[in-house]
Write a protein that holds these residues in place. Structure first.
Motif, PDB file in Angstrom:
ATOM      1  N   ALA A 190       1.009   0.863  -4.302  1.00 39.53           N
ATOM      2  CA  ALA A 190       0.135   1.366  -3.403  1.00 39.53           C
ATOM      3  C   ALA A 190       0.375   1.813  -2.226  1.00 39.53           C
ATOM      4  CB  ALA A 190      -1.156   0.507  -3.324  1.00 39.53           C
ATOM      5  N   ARG A 191       1.338   0.996  -1.837  1.00 44.33           N
ATOM      6  CA  ARG A 191       2.125   1.098  -0.236  1.00 44.33           C
ATOM      7  C   ARG A 191       2.952   2.198  -0.327  1.00 44.33           C
ATOM      8  NH1 ARG A 191       2.672  -4.545  -0.310  1.00 44.33           N
ATOM      9  NH2 ARG A 191       4.838  -4.361  -1.071  1.00 44.33           N
ATOM     10  N   ARG A 192       3.540   2.702  -1.608  1.00 52.39           N
ATOM     11  CA  ARG A 192       4.435   3.645  -1.809  1.00 52.39           C
ATOM     12  C   ARG A 192       3.535   5.062  -1.639  1.00 52.39           C
ATOM     13  NH1 ARG A 192       7.748   3.938  -6.827  1.00 52.39           N
ATOM     14  NH2 ARG A 192       8.424   5.867  -5.871  1.00 52.39           N
ATOM     15  N   ALA A 193       2.331   5.038  -2.530  1.00 52.98           N
ATOM     16  CA  ALA A 193       1.634   6.215  -2.577  1.00 52.98           C
ATOM     17  C   ALA A 193       0.897   6.350  -1.236  1.00 52.98           C
ATOM     18  CB  ALA A 193       0.303   5.797  -3.678  1.00 52.98           C
ATOM     19  N   LEU A 194       0.681   5.300  -0.282  1.00 56.52           N
ATOM     20  CA  LEU A 194       0.213   5.523   0.874  1.00 56.52           C
ATOM     21  C   LEU A 194       1.174   6.375   1.947  1.00 56.52           C
ATOM     22  CD1 LEU A 194      -2.174   2.589   1.244  1.00 56.52           C
ATOM     23  CD2 LEU A 194      -2.979   5.021   1.110  1.00 56.52           C
ATOM     24  N   GLU A 238      -2.689  -7.584   0.745  1.00 57.99           N
ATOM     25  CA  GLU A 238      -1.362  -7.218   0.803  1.00 57.99           C
ATOM     26  C   GLU A 238      -1.072  -5.889   1.401  1.00 57.99           C
ATOM     27  OE1 GLU A 238       0.909  -7.802  -2.733  1.00 57.99           O
ATOM     28  OE2 GLU A 238      -0.235  -9.700  -3.187  1.00 57.99           O
ATOM     29  N   VAL A 239      -1.958  -4.943   1.201  1.00 53.66           N
ATOM     30  CA  VAL A 239      -1.788  -3.614   1.610  1.00 53.66           C
ATOM     31  C   VAL A 239      -1.860  -3.822   3.013  1.00 53.66           C
ATOM     32  CG1 VAL A 239      -2.410  -0.984   1.375  1.00 53.66           C
ATOM     33  CG2 VAL A 239      -1.925  -2.328  -0.667  1.00 53.66           C
ATOM     34  N   ARG A 240      -3.255  -4.216   3.263  1.00 53.77           N
ATOM     35  CA  ARG A 240      -3.835  -4.127   4.748  1.00 53.77           C
ATOM     36  C   ARG A 240      -2.716  -4.656   5.762  1.00 53.77           C
ATOM     37  NH1 ARG A 240      -5.823  -2.108   8.482  1.00 53.77           N
ATOM     38  NH2 ARG A 240      -7.988  -2.354   9.230  1.00 53.77           N
ATOM     39  N   CYS A 241      -2.043  -5.808   5.292  1.00 55.51           N
ATOM     40  CA  CYS A 241      -1.205  -6.558   6.158  1.00 55.51           C
ATOM     41  C   CYS A 241       0.299  -5.818   6.308  1.00 55.51           C
ATOM     42  CB  CYS A 241      -0.739  -7.762   5.540  1.00 55.51           C
ATOM     43  SG  CYS A 241      -2.055  -9.089   5.467  1.00 55.51           S
ATOM     44  N   SER A 242       0.365  -4.836   5.565  1.00 52.47           N
ATOM     45  CA  SER A 242       1.472  -4.214   5.552  1.00 52.47           C
ATOM     46  C   SER A 242       1.670  -2.710   6.432  1.00 52.47           C
ATOM     47  CB  SER A 242       2.487  -3.692   4.026  1.00 52.47           C
ATOM     48  OG  SER A 242       1.557  -2.720   3.587  1.00 52.47           O
ATOM     49  N   SER A 248      -6.410   2.458  11.234  1.00 50.91           N
ATOM     50  CA  SER A 248      -7.758   2.903  11.739  1.00 50.91           C
ATOM     51  C   SER A 248      -8.412   3.508  10.888  1.00 50.91           C
ATOM     52  CB  SER A 248      -7.273   3.678  12.928  1.00 50.91           C
ATOM     53  OG  SER A 248      -7.035   4.900  13.041  1.00 50.91           O
ATOM     54  N   ILE A 249      -7.887   4.401   9.681  1.00 44.79           N
ATOM     55  CA  ILE A 249      -8.626   5.103   8.778  1.00 44.79           C
ATOM     56  C   ILE A 249      -8.704   4.255   7.585  1.00 44.79           C
ATOM     57  CG2 ILE A 249      -8.188   7.179  10.108  1.00 44.79           C
ATOM     58  CD1 ILE A 249      -6.130   7.939   7.511  1.00 44.79           C
ATOM     59  N   LEU A 250      -7.979   3.282   7.235  1.00 45.36           N
ATOM     60  CA  LEU A 250      -7.684   2.792   5.825  1.00 45.36           C
ATOM     61  C   LEU A 250      -9.013   1.848   5.738  1.00 45.36           C
ATOM     62  CD1 LEU A 250      -5.407   2.973   3.946  1.00 45.36           C
ATOM     63  CD2 LEU A 250      -4.541   0.597   4.657  1.00 45.36           C
ATOM     64  N   GLU A 251      -9.663   2.126   4.359  1.00 45.36           N
ATOM     65  CA  GLU A 251     -10.646   1.268   4.282  1.00 45.36           C
ATOM     66  C   GLU A 251     -10.435   0.753   2.648  1.00 45.36           C
ATOM     67  OE1 GLU A 251     -12.656   1.004   6.191  1.00 45.36           O
ATOM     68  OE2 GLU A 251     -12.597   2.721   7.650  1.00 45.36           O
ATOM     69  N   TYR A 252     -11.227  -0.348   2.406  1.00 41.25           N
ATOM     70  CA  TYR A 252     -11.452  -1.173   1.247  1.00 41.25           C
ATOM     71  C   TYR A 252     -12.440  -0.525   0.045  1.00 41.25           C
ATOM     72  CZ  TYR A 252     -12.268  -4.673  -2.271  1.00 41.25           C
ATOM     73  OH  TYR A 252     -12.426  -5.394  -3.535  1.00 41.25           O
TER      74      TYR A 252
END
Length: 365
Positions: A190-194, A238-242, A248-252
Motif C-alpha cells: 500500500a505504501r508503494r502504491a501511494l 502501519e500506513v498512517r504511521c509511515s 492531510s488528505i489520507l483517509e481510512y
C-alpha cells in the motif's frame, strides 16, 4: 467540503442504507460511503435499467444532502452503461425544479459522485468523466490492488488521470481488496502504491480501503463463534504511521462488517433459500467477533437471544448507550418470544451500525 474521516464500502442494499440512516448525526457527518451497486448480470435491458434506478433511489433516500460515491465494480458492460445513463438522468432531473409531490427537492438530493478506474472500459471511463465535468460533484478514481503494486498497470492509471478535466475535484480510492491475516506484506505494498499514485494528481482526498471481515461459512462457525483479527485496521495504522507529505488528505476505509465476497453477491430474490444460520457481528479494537444464530427452525428465537447474550458478555462490549446497535442487542437479550430477534437483514444492519460508530470514534481518538 472537507474530506471524510471514514470511507466504508457498502452494498447498495436495504440493510446497509438503513444502517447509514441510523447513525447519530455526529457519526454520520464523518462517514462518506462508497456504495457498490449489486451485480445484475444477464438481466433484460429494461429490467436492468429499473434495477439500477432502484439501487440509486435507495442510496439517495438514505443520504439526502450528504455526499457519497457510487460504483458498480462487479458489473458487466451493460450494467455500467445503465448506471451512467441513470446518473445522467438524475443530474438532469435535479437541475430542474422538483414537481409538486416529488420525494426529493433540489436541496435534498445529495451529490452522488461517479467512480471509474483504470480497469474499466473506455466507454465507462468517458461517461463518468463527462458526468463529473457536467455536474461538478467530483470523481472517484478506484485503483483495485488485491495483491502487489507491481500487478497494477501504472500507465493505465496515468492515462485515465490525464483525461480528468482540470476543474474536476478527484478522489483516489485505493482498494486493497481482502486484507486477511495471510497478506503480511499489504502495508508495504500500500505504501508503494501511494508513493506512486499520490504525486500524479492534486487529489481532494485519498482513501485506503480494505476488507478483513471473513466470509461467514459453516467451517468458520463450527464451534458456534469465531474471533478474527482486524487485519485491515493493522494495515491502516502501519500506513498512517509511515506517511508524512500527504497526511492531510489520507483517509481510512474498509468494507464494514461484510466480506469482499459478500458485498459482491447479487440482490436476494426474497424467495427463501440460503443456509439455516447466519451470525451476529461485533467489532472490538482488535477483532471481529461472530456468533452463530439460526435463521429458521424450532427454538430459533431463544437461540438468537442466546447469541446476543454472548455478544453482551464480551469484555469489549461497549454498552447499550454506544449506538442503536448495542441497544438492539440489549433489547434482544431481554425480550420474549420471536419478536425483536430480527432476521439476517437486521443482523447485518446492526453489525454495520456498531462498526461504523466504533470506527469513527476510534479515528477521532
Amino acid at each position: 467540503m472537507s474530506g471524510p474521516l471514514y470511507v466504508p464500502v457498502l452494498p447498495a442494499k436495504q440493510h446497509a442504507c438503513q444502517a447509514y440512516r441510523q447513525l447519530i448525526p455526529s457519526v454520520q457527518a464523518a462517514v462518506v460511503p462508497l456504495w457498490n451497486l449489486p451485480p445484475r448480470a444477464g438481466a433484460h435491458p429494461d429490467a436492468l435499467a429499473v434495477g439500477v434506478r432502484k439501487d440509486l433511489w435507495r442510496v439517495r433516500k438514505a443520504h439526502r444532502r450528504h455526499p457519497a460515491w457510487v460504483d458498480c465494480p462487479f458489473a458487466d458492460e451493460a450494467q455500467q452503461s445503465a448506471l451512467a445513463e441513470a446518473l445522467s438522468a438524475d443530474a438532469e432531473e435535479t437541475g430542474r425544479s422538483a414537481p409538486a409531490g416529488a420525494l426529493f427537492t433540489d436541496a435534498d438530493v445529495s451529490a452522488l459522485r461517479p467512480v471509474t478506474g483504470p480497469d474499466r472500459s473506455e466507454a465507462h471511463q468517458a461517461a463518468m468523466l463527462e458526468h463529473a465535468r457536467s455536474t461538478g460533484s467530483g470523481l472517484g478514481i478506484r485503483v483495485i490492488m488485491p495483491g502487489h503494486w507491481d500487478d497494477v498497470p501504472l500507465h493505465a492509471v496515468r492515462d485515465l488521470i490525464a483525461r480528468v478535466d482540470p476543474a474536476v475535484e478527484a478522489d483516489l480510492l485505493l482498494d486493497l481488496g481482502a486484507v486477511l491475516a495471510d497478506r503480511t506484506d499489504t502495508a508495504k505494498e500500500a505504501r508503494r502504491a501511494l508513493d506512486a499514485l499520490l504525486p500524479l494528481f492534486s487529489w481532494r482526498t485519498a482513501a485506503v480501503l480494505g476488507g478483513a471481515f471473513p466470509d461467514v461459512t459453516a467451517r468458520l462457525l463450527e464451534r458456534g463463534s469465531a474471533v478474527v483479527p482486524r487485519s485491515d485496521w493493522r494495515v491502516w495504522t502501519e500506513v498512517r504511521c509511515s506517511r508524512r507529505e500527504f497526511d492531510s488528505i489520507l483517509e481510512y476505509g474498509d468494507y464494514g462488517t461484510d466480506s469482499t465476497r459478500g458485498i459482491a453477491r447479487p440482490p436476494s430474490t426474497g424467495k427463501g433459500g440460503g443456509p439455516p444460520w447466519n451470525a451476529l457481528r461485533y467489532t472490538t479494537d482488535e477483532s471481529y467477533v461472530l456468533v452463530k444464530a439460526p435463521t429458521r427452525g424450532p427454538g430459533r428465537a431463544a437461540a438468537v437471544r442466546a447469541a446476543a447474550r454472548d455478544v453482551l458478555a464480551l469484555p469489549d462490549f461497549r454498552g447499550p448507550a454506544a449506538s442503536r446497535a448495542e441497544t438492539w442487542l440489549r433489547d434482544c437479550v431481554h425480550g420474549h418470544g420471536p419478536e425483536g430477534t430480527g432476521n439476517v437483514g437486521d443482523w447485518l444492519r446492526v453489525g454495520h451500525v456498531q462498526h461504523m460508530t466504533h470506527v469513527v470514534r476510534s479515528l477521532r481518538t
